[in-house]
Design a protein around this motif. Structure first.
Motif, short mmCIF file in Angstrom:
data_model
loop_
_atom_site.label_atom_id
_atom_site.label_comp_id
_atom_site.label_asym_id
_atom_site.label_seq_id
_atom_site.Cartn_x
_atom_site.Cartn_y
_atom_site.Cartn_z
N ASP A 101 -1.24 -1.12 11.70
CA ASP A 101 -1.39 -2.53 12.08
C ASP A 101 -2.31 -3.25 11.10
O ASP A 101 -2.04 -4.37 10.67
N GLY A 102 -3.40 -2.59 10.78
CA GLY A 102 -4.36 -3.21 9.86
C GLY A 102 -3.79 -3.38 8.47
O GLY A 102 -4.23 -4.24 7.70
N LEU A 103 -2.82 -2.55 8.14
CA LEU A 103 -2.25 -2.61 6.79
C LEU A 103 -1.16 -3.67 6.67
O LEU A 103 -0.80 -4.08 5.55
N LEU A 120 -1.98 7.09 17.93
CA LEU A 120 -2.72 5.87 18.22
C LEU A 120 -3.55 5.45 17.00
O LEU A 120 -3.54 4.29 16.58
N TYR A 121 -4.25 6.42 16.44
CA TYR A 121 -5.05 6.14 15.25
C TYR A 121 -4.17 5.61 14.13
O TYR A 121 -4.50 4.65 13.44
N ALA A 128 -7.20 10.10 6.26
CA ALA A 128 -8.49 10.17 6.94
C ALA A 128 -8.32 9.88 8.43
O ALA A 128 -8.88 10.57 9.28
N ALA A 129 -7.53 8.86 8.74
CA ALA A 129 -7.34 8.50 10.14
C ALA A 129 -6.66 9.64 10.89
O ALA A 129 -7.07 10.00 12.00
N ASP A 182 -1.36 4.11 14.39
CA ASP A 182 -0.93 2.76 14.75
C ASP A 182 -1.97 1.71 14.38
O ASP A 182 -1.63 0.66 13.84
N VAL A 183 -3.19 2.02 14.70
CA VAL A 183 -4.27 1.08 14.38
C VAL A 183 -4.29 0.81 12.89
O VAL A 183 -4.31 -0.34 12.43
N VAL A 184 -4.27 1.86 12.10
CA VAL A 184 -4.36 1.70 10.66
C VAL A 184 -3.13 0.97 10.12
O VAL A 184 -3.26 0.05 9.29
N GLN A 212 -4.20 12.34 19.85
CA GLN A 212 -4.39 10.90 19.74
C GLN A 212 -4.02 10.36 18.37
O GLN A 212 -4.25 9.19 18.08
N PRO A 237 -5.07 7.89 1.07
CA PRO A 237 -6.31 8.46 1.58
C PRO A 237 -6.76 7.87 2.91
O PRO A 237 -7.26 8.58 3.78
N LEU A 238 -6.53 6.58 3.09
CA LEU A 238 -6.95 5.95 4.35
C LEU A 238 -6.15 6.51 5.52
O LEU A 238 -6.70 6.85 6.57
N VAL A 264 -3.96 3.62 -0.34
CA VAL A 264 -3.39 3.61 1.00
C VAL A 264 -3.30 5.02 1.59
O VAL A 264 -3.67 5.25 2.74
N ALA A 270 -9.02 12.58 11.49
CA ALA A 270 -10.17 12.29 12.33
C ALA A 270 -9.79 12.18 13.80
O ALA A 270 -10.64 12.17 14.67
#
Lengths: 173, 173
Positions: A169-171, A162-163, A150-151, A165-167, A159, A146-147, A144, A154
DNA sequence: CCTGAAACGGACTGATGAGTCCGCTTACGT
DNA sequence: ACGTAAGCGGACTCATCAGTCCGTTTCAGG
């Protein structure tokens, strides 16, 4: 023996300050020469205190990582293990993204400074949230971090929330 | 003038093959010397054909990117714009992760080879999916690519599908 | 003060890697 | 077969950066 001469102590502080700034600005690519120049000392002086560049990086990073560890410990004491992880991730984002260069140094150094400790705390937080059913459990706890890292790294300037948040949410489970 | 001598043509091919392999293995850090040695030529020969290292990288990357562009074009013709993006992302993952080193070169090169074209196609796919309501619309189309790239490259070996899944889940509206 | 140990700093080494140059070699048209 | 231009390749330059060494300076205790 253990006491530093006054000039030595002063220079040591200057070096650490300059190094912090340089690593924050350029990540692990900051050069010793650059740091020594900014500190107003010869680079021989830097190497006397820190035999290798990595040693200097560890020293600079130490308190940075310590701060993150403290936050993780605190999260572990939360009475809502399901959300503690998500809160921690967001607060970690603030710390990491306030000096992205330093964080690239943390990645570069790996476990050396207090990385292992932080890693361990993070894994525990993840495992708890997974048991609580708020976090998808097809990822291993160690995957978890490292992901998320990375976000964050990147993201275009400004921003990263926001990035993240996306990750996150996906988790969610 | 425009015709290459037989030995020159042969060496050129050897260089491109060796460069492809080297960049795939080491990313942008592969050195020209290393490539020349693997190709069995002097590094002067490499520089005659490709004035700078980046020129060589562009050449190697060209067809890699071309393949991705083709996939993107195809996705644009799908009759389900809402899902086309997600399908494309997964297929892109396959291509990218079959040679992560090359992909790091693509990132390094930025827009130079056909990056701009790919970028443009990607943005269109994203915008369509956002209009179709399957993709969250608080990200700009240009921000989606980098996030996916970052997740792919950060994944531990063999785990990239999982990482991609997490991010794609997070991207769904 | 004055002296010796601690600290300094920059010249030096050694490694690496991009890019240049030029004397030698080789393909290929005649 | 041979002359020549295209091609070759490695020695060379130049820059960068980590890490070493040692002659000189400076602190601090007596």
């Amino acid at each position: 023996m253990t006491e530093l001469r006054a000039d030595a102590r002063r220079n040591l502080e200057r070096v650490l300050d300059a190094a912090t700034e340089a690593f924050a600005a350029s990540g692990p690519d900051a050069s010793i020469d650059e740091i020594a120049r900014a500190a107003g000392v010869g680079h021989g002086t830097v190497f006397r205190r820190f035999p290798t560049k990595d040693d200097l990086m560890y020293a600079v990073i130490e308190r940075h990582v310590a701060q993150m560890c403290a936050m993780a410990e605190e999260a572990l004491h939360s009475n809502d293990p399901g959300e503690a992880f998500f809160d921690f991730a967001r607060r970690l984002g603030e710390v990491v993204m306030s000096t992205p260069g330093l964080h690239r140094c943390v990645v570069h150094c790996g476990e050396k400074p207090r990385g292992a400790e932080l890693e361990e705390l993070g894994r525990t937080l993840v495992a708890r949230a997974q048991r609580a059913g708020t976090l998808r459990s097809d990822l291993k706890p160690s995957e978890v971090g490292p992901l998320i890292r990375a976000a964050l790294l990147a993201a275009p300037p400004g921003q990263w929330r926001l990035y993240l948040d996306v990750v996150l949410d996906g988790l969610r489970a």
